[in-house]
Motif scaffolding. Structure first.
Motif, PDB file in Angstrom:
ATOM      1  N   GLY A 184      44.608  49.759  33.858  1.00 53.30           N
ATOM      2  CA  GLY A 184      44.552  48.298  33.772  1.00 53.30           C
ATOM      3  C   GLY A 184      45.256  47.603  34.910  1.00 53.30           C
ATOM      4  N   TYR A 185      45.547  48.349  35.991  1.00 50.54           N
ATOM      5  CA  TYR A 185      46.367  47.807  37.075  1.00 50.54           C
ATOM      6  C   TYR A 185      45.549  47.522  38.340  1.00 50.54           C
ATOM      7  CZ  TYR A 185      49.857  49.625  33.904  1.00 50.54           C
ATOM      8  OH  TYR A 185      50.603  49.895  32.781  1.00 50.54           O
ATOM      9  N   GLY A 186      44.408  46.914  38.155  1.00 53.21           N
ATOM     10  CA  GLY A 186      43.567  46.547  39.278  1.00 53.21           C
ATOM     11  C   GLY A 186      42.137  46.412  38.810  1.00 53.21           C
ATOM     12  N   GLU A 187      41.294  45.876  39.669  1.00 51.19           N
ATOM     13  CA  GLU A 187      39.908  45.660  39.291  1.00 51.19           C
ATOM     14  C   GLU A 187      39.034  45.628  40.536  1.00 51.19           C
ATOM     15  OE1 GLU A 187      40.047  40.841  38.812  1.00 51.19           O
ATOM     16  OE2 GLU A 187      40.751  42.064  37.140  1.00 51.19           O
ATOM     17  N   PRO A 188      37.719  45.742  40.354  1.00 45.00           N
ATOM     18  CA  PRO A 188      36.821  45.742  41.515  1.00 45.00           C
ATOM     19  C   PRO A 188      36.876  44.421  42.273  1.00 45.00           C
ATOM     20  CG  PRO A 188      35.689  46.566  39.550  1.00 45.00           C
ATOM     21  CD  PRO A 188      37.003  45.999  39.091  1.00 45.00           C
ATOM     22  N   VAL A 189      36.615  44.499  43.567  1.00 45.65           N
ATOM     23  CA  VAL A 189      36.391  43.298  44.381  1.00 45.65           C
ATOM     24  C   VAL A 189      35.018  43.451  45.029  1.00 45.65           C
ATOM     25  CG1 VAL A 189      38.796  42.707  44.809  1.00 45.65           C
ATOM     26  CG2 VAL A 189      37.647  44.341  46.317  1.00 45.65           C
ATOM     27  N   TYR A 190      34.437  42.336  45.415  1.00 48.64           N
ATOM     28  CA  TYR A 190      33.052  42.352  45.875  1.00 48.64           C
ATOM     29  C   TYR A 190      32.882  41.772  47.275  1.00 48.64           C
ATOM     30  CZ  TYR A 190      32.814  43.009  40.866  1.00 48.64           C
ATOM     31  OH  TYR A 190      33.014  43.487  39.597  1.00 48.64           O
ATOM     32  N   GLY A 191      33.994  41.530  47.959  1.00 53.03           N
ATOM     33  CA  GLY A 191      33.947  40.995  49.309  1.00 53.03           C
ATOM     34  C   GLY A 191      35.214  41.338  50.058  1.00 53.03           C
ATOM     35  N   TYR A 192      35.457  40.615  51.126  1.00 57.09           N
ATOM     36  CA  TYR A 192      36.599  40.883  52.005  1.00 57.09           C
ATOM     37  C   TYR A 192      37.791  40.039  51.549  1.00 57.09           C
ATOM     38  CZ  TYR A 192      38.957  41.720  56.511  1.00 57.09           C
ATOM     39  OH  TYR A 192      39.836  42.093  57.505  1.00 57.09           O
ATOM     40  N   GLN A 236      45.147  36.631  46.639  1.00 55.98           N
ATOM     41  CA  GLN A 236      44.964  35.471  47.502  1.00 55.98           C
ATOM     42  C   GLN A 236      44.720  34.200  46.690  1.00 55.98           C
ATOM     43  OE1 GLN A 236      41.873  37.593  50.002  1.00 55.98           O
ATOM     44  NE2 GLN A 236      43.042  36.615  51.635  1.00 55.98           N
ATOM     45  N   TRP A 237      45.245  33.087  47.180  1.00 55.57           N
ATOM     46  CA  TRP A 237      45.148  31.832  46.446  1.00 55.57           C
ATOM     47  C   TRP A 237      43.701  31.343  46.341  1.00 55.57           C
ATOM     48  CZ3 TRP A 237      42.975  27.620  48.832  1.00 55.57           C
ATOM     49  CH2 TRP A 237      42.925  27.625  50.226  1.00 55.57           C
ATOM     50  N   MET A 238      42.843  31.739  47.261  1.00 58.40           N
ATOM     51  CA  MET A 238      41.452  31.285  47.243  1.00 58.40           C
ATOM     52  C   MET A 238      40.718  31.758  45.988  1.00 58.40           C
ATOM     53  SD  MET A 238      42.698  32.070  50.418  1.00 58.40           S
ATOM     54  CE  MET A 238      41.970  33.490  51.208  1.00 58.40           C
ATOM     55  N   ILE A 239      41.149  32.878  45.415  1.00 57.69           N
ATOM     56  CA  ILE A 239      40.491  33.402  44.218  1.00 57.69           C
ATOM     57  C   ILE A 239      40.616  32.404  43.077  1.00 57.69           C
ATOM     58  CG2 ILE A 239      40.308  35.370  42.650  1.00 57.69           C
ATOM     59  CD1 ILE A 239      39.935  36.027  45.650  1.00 57.69           C
ATOM     60  N   LYS A 240      41.823  31.915  42.881  1.00 60.35           N
ATOM     61  CA  LYS A 240      42.054  30.935  41.819  1.00 60.35           C
ATOM     62  C   LYS A 240      41.316  29.630  42.117  1.00 60.35           C
ATOM     63  CE  LYS A 240      46.105  30.848  39.959  1.00 60.35           C
ATOM     64  NZ  LYS A 240      47.568  30.640  39.714  1.00 60.35           N
ATOM     65  N   GLN A 241      41.271  29.267  43.390  1.00 59.44           N
ATOM     66  CA  GLN A 241      40.624  28.015  43.785  1.00 59.44           C
ATOM     67  C   GLN A 241      39.120  28.056  43.486  1.00 59.44           C
ATOM     68  OE1 GLN A 241      42.942  26.035  45.109  1.00 59.44           O
ATOM     69  NE2 GLN A 241      41.796  24.217  45.755  1.00 59.44           N
ATOM     70  N   ILE A 242      38.491  29.198  43.743  1.00 58.28           N
ATOM     71  CA  ILE A 242      37.051  29.345  43.519  1.00 58.28           C
ATOM     72  C   ILE A 242      36.744  29.698  42.069  1.00 58.28           C
ATOM     73  CG2 ILE A 242      35.022  30.753  44.079  1.00 58.28           C
ATOM     74  CD1 ILE A 242      35.707  28.819  46.274  1.00 58.28           C
ATOM     75  N   GLY A 243      37.538  30.587  41.500  1.00 57.96           N
ATOM     76  CA  GLY A 243      37.289  31.078  40.145  1.00 57.96           C
ATOM     77  C   GLY A 243      36.631  32.450  40.190  1.00 57.96           C
ATOM     78  N   LYS A 244      37.169  33.404  39.455  1.00 55.23           N
ATOM     79  CA  LYS A 244      36.678  34.776  39.514  1.00 55.23           C
ATOM     80  C   LYS A 244      35.236  34.901  39.039  1.00 55.23           C
ATOM     81  CE  LYS A 244      40.792  37.679  39.488  1.00 55.23           C
ATOM     82  NZ  LYS A 244      41.491  38.795  38.812  1.00 55.23           N
ATOM     83  N   ASP A 245      34.863  34.141  38.011  1.00 63.15           N
ATOM     84  CA  ASP A 245      33.502  34.230  37.493  1.00 63.15           C
ATOM     85  C   ASP A 245      32.491  33.806  38.555  1.00 63.15           C
ATOM     86  OD1 ASP A 245      34.461  35.135  35.103  1.00 63.15           O
ATOM     87  OD2 ASP A 245      34.367  33.180  34.102  1.00 63.15           O
ATOM     88  N   LYS A 246      32.762  32.699  39.211  1.00 65.53           N
ATOM     89  CA  LYS A 246      31.867  32.211  40.253  1.00 65.53           C
ATOM     90  C   LYS A 246      31.814  33.202  41.421  1.00 65.53           C
ATOM     91  CE  LYS A 246      31.129  28.291  43.398  1.00 65.53           C
ATOM     92  NZ  LYS A 246      31.617  26.952  43.824  1.00 65.53           N
ATOM     93  N   LEU A 247      32.960  33.768  41.746  1.00 58.49           N
ATOM     94  CA  LEU A 247      33.038  34.712  42.858  1.00 58.49           C
ATOM     95  C   LEU A 247      32.202  35.956  42.575  1.00 58.49           C
ATOM     96  CD1 LEU A 247      34.582  34.766  45.579  1.00 58.49           C
ATOM     97  CD2 LEU A 247      36.317  36.147  44.442  1.00 58.49           C
ATOM     98  N   GLU A 248      32.329  36.494  41.379  1.00 60.31           N
ATOM     99  CA  GLU A 248      31.569  37.699  41.038  1.00 60.31           C
ATOM    100  C   GLU A 248      30.070  37.417  41.026  1.00 60.31           C
ATOM    101  OE1 GLU A 248      31.211  41.102  37.528  1.00 60.31           O
ATOM    102  OE2 GLU A 248      32.905  39.700  37.541  1.00 60.31           O
TER     103      GLU A 248
END
Length: 608
Positions: free
Chosen positions: A378-386, A391-403
């Motif tokens: 439970g100590y990490g998860e997939p990422v789909y880009g660079y 990073q603060w941008m993740i919260k700004q965009i939202g993980k659902d939208k990013l995925e």
């Protein structure tokens, strides 16, 4: 009268003896406490990443362990990283005043403190800051295979680097405590403008002895010191910087950070407190006198924490180790999201991975969810880009939208086969490996020789590549060896893919990783991806006005979408790191600071 006098004298003598005994006991206790405190001022820090010895600059490559060493020993940068990702002018160092010139360039004039000293007591002057910019931009430095783009945004760097002039027009040495840097108008506005004038001093008297900085009004330059025949040449720098036993890169002898390096051998570095250090931006000085920094391994790091041979282990990502640490008495942990990711990087200049369809097919053959479950728990998860989940941008965009935007190549062997067939790779009857124009589809993969996750990934790729008709050759290397090929410091024509994990710098700047310019290839653009649109999106992101967070985040997302379309790397996962440490360690707050090496200044250690 005599009897009474005798009794009084005896009573007084008894009191004196008791007071003496109490005082003596107190002195003994104080001495023992002082001795104990003295013994408590040493700690050993473990890293799961092996140091490669790039302790001066990242211009020959980078890894997180080397970054930590540089943070410990180099200090007084003009711009300091504050807590929680903010940054600004370090007022311990001095003041800075920007002013736009008639050509639209932004000129920053720095007035530095005269109270700063090197670790040998030599005063630090403005010339030491100017020397850094000149050195890292010089043709002599470039001739050693170093990347020289750190100050490409400063006026006059092109001409200075090309050797058409000895003077760096946008850099001026005004006096012992004053210098200026001019940012080219074309780089403005910039979301990270202050970081463009971040400079750390370098000891010219060590790296370029018998040389000095001069400025006749048209720009600073390096010249022979008065009454010497000092020469600034690549041969000189090869000796002073790169000598394996004494070179400043791996054995920096004079520094100005909180600590100084006293030894580095057998992958163990030892540091002692720098007595001349004035403190960081908060005037914080180190509380620990001596630090030993060494590589540790998942299999044994908990034993080392328990028996006291290690006091703190940085960036643990193994779920098994983190879970086991919860049951260990005497061990504490602090967790935080990683500002980086693990990936499979392609050598896009090589066939067959020069094809985006082949790269996307390989992505389809990696079951990242299974890899995260097996290795990260439970100590990490997939990422789909660079990007990394810290990073603060993740919260700004939202993980659902990013995925939704970026998760375009989920694990699917049939979809991978379809991509390969579209690209012309066909599997003949009875053959095990696909061919195209008589060439077999074989991927030459380089992985670290010691890595649990690489072991799991190798087993997965071996099985899934066989299903898709792709051959796989695996080469194991040390991190140091692997890095040389990854950064293209060695001919890598025989290798197509590399498994690594990396953290982003103090601020996120995607441009170097996708830049087209020849001087950006290698240390910065490691994958050799060459897409003008991708480069333009990175530039557009950087050109966002400082403070416009929503605008920057939207441009960041546009960059990520194009990056995923090109796919120079297969993004795998972003860990949640855990730092494990002895309960004797107090005031350690890795979330507040951007590295253990900056957090360690606030740490104390109690008696075991």
């Amino acid at each position: 009268m005599r009897a009474r006098h005798s009794q009084k004298g005896g009573y007084t003598m008894t009191k004196l003896i008791r007071r003496f005994a109490c005082t003596l006991l107190a002195l003994i206790l104080l001495a023992s406490v002082g001795y104990a405190e003295k013994q408590q001022k040493e700690i050993t820090v473990g890293s799961l990443t092996q140091m490669s010895g790039n302790f001066f600059t990242d211009c020959w490559g980078n890894n997180s362990a080397d970054m930590d060493v540089r943070e410990l020993i180099h200090g007084y940068s003009t711009v300091a990283m504050f807590t929680n990702g903010h940054y600004g002018i370090d007022e311990t160092v001095g003041r800075a005043y920007p002013n736009e010139d008639e050509d639209g360039n932004m000129v920053y004039t720095f007035y530095i403190s005269s109270r700063m000293k090197w670790s040998d007591g030599t005063p630090i002057t403005a010339a030491d800051y100017v020397f850094t910019v000149l050195l890292l931009s010089s043709p002599e430095f470039a001739a050693l295979g170093a990347n020289t783009t750190d100050y490409a945004h400063i006026v006059g760097q092109d001409e200075y680097l090309a050797g058409t002039t000895d003077m760096f027009a946008g850099v001026h040495l005004i006096d012992d405590t004053t210098f200026s840097l001019a940012i080219k108008a074309e780089y403005l506005p910039s979301f990270h403008e202050l970081m463009l004038v971040r400079v750390t001093p370098s000891p010219m008297f060590v790296i370029a002895p018998d040389c000095e900085i001069r400025d006749d009004g048209e720009g600073a330059y390096i010249a022979p010191a008065e009454n010497t025949d000092g020469q600034f040449t690549k041969e000189l720098l090869r000796t002073t910087l790169l000598d394996p036993e004494t070179g400043y890169c791996s054995h920096p002898s004079v520094t100005c950070g909180a600590y100084k390096l006293v030894s580095y051998e057998d992958n163990v570095a030892v540091f002692e407190k720098n007595e001349y250090y004035r403190g960081n931006y908060e005037r914080q000085k180190p509380r620990i006198d001596r630090i030993t920094f060494k590589q540790v391994f998942n299999e044994t790091l908990l034993d080392e924490l328990k028996n006291g041979t290690v006091d703190l282990v940085n960036k643990v990502s193994s779920a098994d180790v983190i879970d086991a640490a919860k049951d260990e008495k005497g061990v504490k942990s602090r967790s935080y999201a990683r500002d980086g990711l693990a990936f499979l990087a392609f050598a896009c200049e090589n066939e067959p991975v020069s094809s985006a369809k082949v790269r996307k097919a390989i992505d389809r053959l990696v079951d990242v969810d299974a890899l995260c479950e097996e290795y990260l728990g439970g100590y990490g998860e997939p990422v789909y880009g660079y990007y990394g989940n810290g990073q603060w941008m993740i919260k700004q965009i939202g993980k659902d939208k990013l995925e939704k935007k970026l998760n375009l190549y989920p694990y699917d062997v049939d979809a991978a086969i379809a991509l390969l067939e579209e690209d012309g790779w066909l599997l003949e009857d009875g053959a095990q490996v696909r061919t195209k124009d008589g060439t077999e589809l074989v991927i030459n993969w380089v992985r670290p020789e010691v890595s649990e996750v690489a072991d799991a990934l190798e087993a997965m790729l071996t099985e899934n590549f066989a299903k898709a008709g792709i051959g796989l050759n695996v080469t194991k290397m040390t991190y140091e060896e692997l890095s040389k090929y990854y950064y293209r410091q060695e001919d890598r024509s025989e290798y197509d893919m590399f498994f690594l994990a990396s953290n982003f710098g103090l601020t996120f700047n995607a441009y170097p990783a996708v830049a087209l310019a020849p001087e950006m290839q290698g240390v910065w653009n490691t994958t050799a991806i060459a897409d003008p649109e991708l480069e333009a999106l990175a530039n557009d992101m950087n050109a966002t006005k400082n403070g416009y967070l929503d605008s920057y985040a939207e441009k960041w997302l546009a960059f990520q979408e194009k990056w995923v379309d090109d796919l120079p790397m297969v993004p795998l996962y972003s860990n949640e790191y855990s730092d494990l440490f002895s309960t004797a360690i107090e005031d350690y707050k890795p979330k507040t600071h951007y590295s253990w090496a900056s957090a360690i200044l606030y740490v104390t250690k109690t008696a075991s």
